[in-house]
Design a protein around this motif. Structure first.
Motif, PDB file in Angstrom:
ATOM      1  N   UNK A   1     -10.280  -3.791  -1.370  1.00  0.00           N
ATOM      2  CA  UNK A   1     -10.288  -4.156   0.047  1.00  0.00           C
ATOM      3  C   UNK A   1      -8.879  -4.117   0.628  1.00  0.00           C
ATOM      4  N   UNK A   2      -7.933  -4.742  -0.062  1.00  0.00           N
ATOM      5  CA  UNK A   2      -6.557  -4.820   0.455  1.00  0.00           C
ATOM      6  C   UNK A   2      -5.909  -3.436   0.501  1.00  0.00           C
ATOM      7  N   UNK A   3      -6.038  -2.670  -0.572  1.00  0.00           N
ATOM      8  CA  UNK A   3      -5.405  -1.356  -0.612  1.00  0.00           C
ATOM      9  C   UNK A   3      -6.093  -0.395   0.358  1.00  0.00           C
ATOM     10  N   UNK A   4      -7.408  -0.538   0.526  1.00  0.00           N
ATOM     11  CA  UNK A   4      -8.093   0.292   1.502  1.00  0.00           C
ATOM     12  C   UNK A   4      -7.584   0.027   2.906  1.00  0.00           C
ATOM     13  N   UNK A   5      -7.387  -1.254   3.229  1.00  0.00           N
ATOM     14  CA  UNK A   5      -6.856  -1.618   4.545  1.00  0.00           C
ATOM     15  C   UNK A   5      -5.435  -1.104   4.722  1.00  0.00           C
TER      16      UNK A   5
END
Length: 236
Positions: free
Chosen positions: A208-212
């Motif tokens: 989630x964090x890296x995708x954002x």
């Protein structure tokens, strides 16, 4: 902004490039349907079709075609100058282009993935794959739009990322998976509907964090790069 989006969509669907979006979705659904029709155990074909073809090939390739097409051709032929002369914030131009890329890539990938996941397991898995494909479309599109602004060979660079970084290094070098959009998508789908057909290699927080970070970072970098075009008065 809406005008830029409309012009972008019309230009995208008016080129022969859009025909490249059709074979992979048809192949994915066709293979899944054949395996289901002949009662092949999903444990034997689910992962190769859903991950190997769907998430590892269909989603990134479609995003590459669309992401580099919404802006790359205008950079190559110099017509980007005409857009830059309009009284529009560079941010709005990028958001319009990126929005079209995400919608087209997400629809083209999510629908056949939903059908294939349904045939392989259940409607729940199909929905999980479709939702993850939408997330992946955001990340891939943002990355490939940025590439189209950074180089005159965005398709080649995009293929290197897909085939070498995600395809080759992602299999054998565990550290590279942290920067693999493919792994984020697999993890998100697996967490939505856990199944033995999917096996995410990164944690959900990382996905989630890296995708954002991919989406926001590439979008900000694209806006900054587009501003430099107007300052320099050239497209290279």
């Amino acid at each position: 902004m809406s005008t830029v989006a409309w012009i972008t969509a019309r230009g995208l669907f008016g080129r022969r490039r859009v025909l490249l979006l059709l074979p992979l979705p048809m192949l994915l659904v066709g293979l899944a349907w054949l395996c289901r029709a002949y009662d092949v155990d999903p444990a034997e074909w689910g992962a190769p079709v859903l991950i190997g073809l769907g998430l590892a090939v269909l989603l990134p390739i479609v995003s590459l075609i669309v992401g580099t097409g919404v802006l790359g051709s205008e950079v190559d032929d110099g017509t980007i100058v005409h857009i830059l002369t309009k009284p529009l914030p560079r941010r709005d131009i990028i958001m319009a282009k990126l929005g079209v890329a995400v919608v087209v890539a997400a629809a083209t990938a999510a629908i056949p993935l939903f059908v294939a996941g349904w045939l392989a397991h259940s409607p729940a898995l199909g929905g999980a794959l479709a939702a993850a494909a939408v997330v992946g479309a955001f990340a891939y599109s943002a990355l490939f739009v940025l590439m189209s602004l950074l180089t005159r060979r965005p398709v080649l660079l995009g293929l290197v990322y897909i085939l070498v970084w995600e395809g080759l290094l992602g299999r054998f070098v565990s550290g590279s998976r942290v920067l693999s959009i493919q792994q984020y998508v697999i993890t998100i789908a697996d967490k939505i509907t856990p199944t033995t057909l999917l096996d995410g290699k990164v944690s959900l927080p990382v996905a989630v964090v890296m995708g954002a970070i991919f989406v926001l970072g590439c979008a900000v970098a694209s806006v900054d790069r587009l501003r430099s075009f107007s300052v320099a008065g050239e497209t290279s």
